[in-house]
Design a protein around this motif. Structure first.
Motif, PDB file in Angstrom:
ATOM      1  N   GLU A  60      99.729  22.013  40.546  1.00 26.48           N
ATOM      2  CA  GLU A  60      98.300  22.330  40.647  1.00 26.48           C
ATOM      3  C   GLU A  60      98.026  23.755  40.161  1.00 26.48           C
ATOM      4  O   GLU A  60      97.041  24.005  39.462  1.00 26.48           O
ATOM      5  CB  GLU A  60      97.810  22.154  42.084  1.00 26.48           C
ATOM      6  CG  GLU A  60      97.865  20.719  42.566  1.00 26.48           C
ATOM      7  CD  GLU A  60      97.686  20.579  44.068  1.00 26.48           C
ATOM      8  OE1 GLU A  60      97.175  19.534  44.500  1.00 26.48           O
ATOM      9  OE2 GLU A  60      98.071  21.506  44.821  1.00 26.48           O
ATOM     10  N   ALA A  63      98.215  23.825  36.380  1.00 28.97           N
ATOM     11  CA  ALA A  63      97.030  23.187  35.779  1.00 28.97           C
ATOM     12  C   ALA A  63      95.823  24.119  35.851  1.00 28.97           C
ATOM     13  O   ALA A  63      95.040  24.208  34.906  1.00 28.97           O
ATOM     14  CB  ALA A  63      96.725  21.876  36.486  1.00 28.97           C
ATOM     15  N   ALA A  64      95.682  24.834  36.956  1.00 30.81           N
ATOM     16  CA  ALA A  64      94.561  25.754  37.115  1.00 30.81           C
ATOM     17  C   ALA A  64      94.647  26.921  36.135  1.00 30.81           C
ATOM     18  O   ALA A  64      93.632  27.415  35.659  1.00 30.81           O
ATOM     19  CB  ALA A  64      94.514  26.278  38.556  1.00 30.81           C
ATOM     20  N   GLN A  65      95.869  27.349  35.809  1.00 31.46           N
ATOM     21  CA  GLN A  65      96.058  28.446  34.851  1.00 31.46           C
ATOM     22  C   GLN A  65      95.726  28.008  33.432  1.00 31.46           C
ATOM     23  O   GLN A  65      95.348  28.828  32.601  1.00 31.46           O
ATOM     24  CB  GLN A  65      97.495  28.964  34.906  1.00 31.46           C
ATOM     25  CG  GLN A  65      97.836  29.674  36.183  1.00 31.46           C
ATOM     26  CD  GLN A  65      99.319  30.041  36.258  1.00 31.46           C
ATOM     27  OE1 GLN A  65     100.122  29.609  35.430  1.00 31.46           O
ATOM     28  NE2 GLN A  65      99.679  30.808  37.256  1.00 31.46           N
ATOM     29  N   SER A  66      95.882  26.713  33.144  1.00 26.51           N
ATOM     30  CA  SER A  66      95.647  26.194  31.796  1.00 26.51           C
ATOM     31  C   SER A  66      94.163  26.068  31.477  1.00 26.51           C
ATOM     32  O   SER A  66      93.797  25.899  30.323  1.00 26.51           O
ATOM     33  CB  SER A  66      96.306  24.821  31.646  1.00 26.51           C
ATOM     34  OG  SER A  66      97.693  24.930  31.827  1.00 26.51           O
ATOM     35  N   ARG A  67      93.324  26.110  32.490  1.00 26.51           N
ATOM     36  CA  ARG A  67      91.880  25.921  32.262  1.00 26.51           C
ATOM     37  C   ARG A  67      91.246  27.137  31.675  1.00 26.51           C
ATOM     38  O   ARG A  67      91.544  28.222  31.761  1.00 26.51           O
ATOM     39  CB  ARG A  67      91.178  25.594  33.578  1.00 26.51           C
ATOM     40  CG  ARG A  67      91.611  24.277  34.115  1.00 26.51           C
ATOM     41  CD  ARG A  67      90.864  23.973  35.391  1.00 26.51           C
ATOM     42  NE  ARG A  67      91.643  22.973  36.122  1.00 26.51           N
ATOM     43  CZ  ARG A  67      91.514  22.745  37.391  1.00 26.51           C
ATOM     44  NH1 ARG A  67      90.671  23.411  38.118  1.00 26.51           N
ATOM     45  NH2 ARG A  67      92.234  21.836  37.968  1.00 26.51           N
TER      46      ARG A  67
END
Length: 67
Positions: A60, A63-67
């Motif tokens: 998670e 994924a949050a860093q990829s946004r």
């Protein structure tokens, strides 16, 4: 005989892990005066879904860093 256990999230290459273990071995040789043959290092890896920080799994968080 120093024995070091490292717990970390999975995802590093075998080359990265070997380099880290070599560096740790040399640090113990230098600072403790032990022979390299007496140093044991073990890595315990956890899948990113099995590690959590701040209430979010590492998957998670990634994924949050990829946004």
């Amino acid at each position: 005989m120093p024995e070091i256990t490292i717990s970390m999230a999975a995802g590093r290459t075998d080359e990265q892990k070997a380099g880290m273990m070599r560096d740790i071995t040399q640090a113990l040789v230098k600072n403790l005066g032990v022979e390299a043959d007496n140093v044991v290092i073990q890595i315990n890896e956890a899948p990113l879904t099995h590690k959590m920080k701040g209430g979010k799994t590492f998957v998670e968080r990634k994924a949050a860093q990829s946004r």
